[in-house]
Scaffold this active site. Structure first.
Site, PDB file in Angstrom:
ATOM      1  N   ASP A 269      69.346  37.840  17.727  1.00 28.43           N
ATOM      2  CA  ASP A 269      67.851  37.107  18.190  1.00 28.43           C
ATOM      3  C   ASP A 269      66.845  36.308  17.308  1.00 28.43           C
ATOM      4  O   ASP A 269      65.761  36.396  17.891  1.00 28.43           O
ATOM      5  CB  ASP A 269      67.642  38.217  19.180  1.00 28.43           C
ATOM      6  N   SER A 270      66.897  36.816  16.122  1.00 27.84           N
ATOM      7  CA  SER A 270      66.054  36.263  14.750  1.00 27.84           C
ATOM      8  C   SER A 270      65.607  34.601  15.169  1.00 27.84           C
ATOM      9  O   SER A 270      65.312  34.233  15.042  1.00 27.84           O
ATOM     10  CB  SER A 270      66.147  36.510  14.123  1.00 27.84           C
TER      11      SER A 270
ATOM     12  N   ASP B 252      73.747  39.281  19.326  1.00 28.22           N
ATOM     13  CA  ASP B 252      72.681  40.210  19.885  1.00 28.22           C
ATOM     14  C   ASP B 252      72.477  39.750  21.338  1.00 28.22           C
ATOM     15  O   ASP B 252      72.339  38.805  21.945  1.00 28.22           O
ATOM     16  CB  ASP B 252      71.135  39.811  19.010  1.00 28.22           C
TER      17      ASP B 252
ATOM     18  N   LYS C 220      75.786  42.922  19.583  1.00 30.15           N
ATOM     19  CA  LYS C 220      74.962  44.098  19.107  1.00 30.15           C
ATOM     20  C   LYS C 220      73.724  44.344  20.189  1.00 30.15           C
ATOM     21  O   LYS C 220      73.194  43.421  20.594  1.00 30.15           O
ATOM     22  CB  LYS C 220      74.264  43.243  17.909  1.00 30.15           C
TER      23      LYS C 220
ATOM     24  N   GLU D 290      69.718  46.655  20.319  1.00 31.15           N
ATOM     25  CA  GLU D 290      69.305  47.684  19.225  1.00 31.15           C
ATOM     26  C   GLU D 290      69.064  48.871  20.126  1.00 31.15           C
ATOM     27  O   GLU D 290      68.502  48.912  21.591  1.00 31.15           O
ATOM     28  CB  GLU D 290      67.457  46.968  19.631  1.00 31.15           C
TER      29      GLU D 290
ATOM     30  N   GLU E 127      67.775  48.678   9.930  1.00 31.39           N
ATOM     31  CA  GLU E 127      66.786  48.289   9.249  1.00 31.39           C
ATOM     32  C   GLU E 127      65.363  48.880   8.709  1.00 31.39           C
ATOM     33  O   GLU E 127      64.756  49.525   9.459  1.00 31.39           O
ATOM     34  CB  GLU E 127      66.685  47.175  10.431  1.00 31.39           C
TER      35      GLU E 127
HETATM   36  O1  KIV Z   1      68.615  38.720  15.154  1.00 28.99           O
HETATM   37  C1  KIV Z   1      68.814  39.232  13.640  1.00 28.99           C
HETATM   38  O2  KIV Z   1      68.815  37.992  13.146  1.00 28.99           O
HETATM   39  C2  KIV Z   1      68.626  40.486  13.021  1.00 28.99           C
HETATM   40  C3  KIV Z   1      69.364  41.134  11.714  1.00 28.99           C
HETATM   41  C4  KIV Z   1      68.657  40.454  11.120  1.00 28.99           C
HETATM   42  C5  KIV Z   1      69.779  42.521  11.719  1.00 28.99           C
HETATM   43  O3  KIV Z   1      69.414  41.288  13.768  1.00 28.99           O
END
Ligand code: KIV
Length: 263
Positions: free
Chosen positions: A43-44, A82, A112, A114, A181
């Site tokens: 989600d970055s 994510d 994924k 968090e 992280e």
């Molecule tokens: O959103 C993302 O790219 C991430 C990674 C940095 C692990 O969660």
């Protein structure tokens, strides 16, 4: 990596796991060609690709759009997507539905989430629905406001204890791997040693079972990178020079030349 058993096998056989966070068809294609073990559609994407200040506004449909492009670019790579902010926090039922939607519409291999103890029951239910889950502890960017910024986690005794507990609880809940992280290297090492599932680090030193970097970061496309990023190429500089050259050549009538012209 073909399936989640391969992640466990990699840890048993002490083979490091490579993961790249990326969001498009073309970068996914390059990752697959390079033999990267797995791709995270992180989600970055909201910050890196859309210029947002945080990952919080990213929606499920945006994640699915990017995940579908990644799947097309890397049809043979294990892809994790994510779950974005508020797609799994409100209720377990909603979380299972949203995880299912992401799996169905993107054809990814896993999701994924968090968080630690607070999402353990949710992880358990998603796993029971047949959806592989990757965990993510330490710096969890979706909680940036609660954490008071993007800062290294696990520096105090209390934080350390909480992260260790979270990792243990996530493993019991059924995750097949955990992202660590922005935590001190010795903490990442301790967690890696007691877990059976592999750890994949970002800003967590080199004792984890694998490493993840954001494609745009490692390619040097962003102006600045955090300390833990190795810029394998200065992509922005290369692109900038190419664009300046294109601009000059068009203005001076050099491009297109004979070789780029249909007769
Ligand atoms: O959103 C993302 O790219 C991430 C990674 C940095 C692990 O969660």
């Amino acid at each position: 990596m073909k399936n989640i058993q391969d992640f466990l096998l990699a840890k048993e056989e002490k083979k490091k796991i490579t993961m790249i966070s990326t969001y498009e068809y073309w970068s996914a294609k390059i990752c697959e060609e390079a033999g990267i073990d797995c791709i995270l559609v992180g989600d970055s994407v909201g910050m890196v690709d859309a210029g947002l200040k945080t990952t919080l506004p990213v929606t499920i449909d945006e994640m699915i759009y990017h995940a579908r492009a990644v799947r097309r670019g890397a049809p043979n790579t294990f892809v994790i997507v994510d779950m974005p902010f508020m797609s799994y926090q409100a209720s377990i039922e909603e979380a299972v539905r949203n995880a299912g939607k992401i799996m169905k519409e993107s054809c990814c291999n896993a999701v994924k989430l968090e968080g630690g103890e607070e999402i353990a029951k949710t992880v358990e239910k998603i796993v029971l629905a047949g959806i592989p889950v990757m965990g993510h502890v330490g710096l969890t960017p979706q909680s940036v406001h609660a954490l008071g910024g993007y800062r290294v986690q696990g520096k105090t005794h209390e934080e350390r204890k909480r992260i260790i507990k979270d990792a243990k609880i996530l493993e019991q809940a059924g995750v097949f791997a955990i992202v660590l992280e922005a935590v001190p290297s010795d903490l990442a090492e301790e967690i890696t040693e007691f877990l059976d599932v592999p750890t994949i680090g970002i800003g967590a030193g080199n004792k984890t079972n694998g490493q993840v970097l954001v494609f745009h970061d490692m390619m040097g496309l962003l102006d600045k990178s955090p300390k833990f990023v190795k810029r394998y190429v200065e992509g922005k500089k290369i692109f900038l020079e190419a664009l300046k050259q294109f601009s000059n050549e068009v203005k001076e009538g050099i491009f297109p030349g004979e070789e780029h012209t249909y007769k």
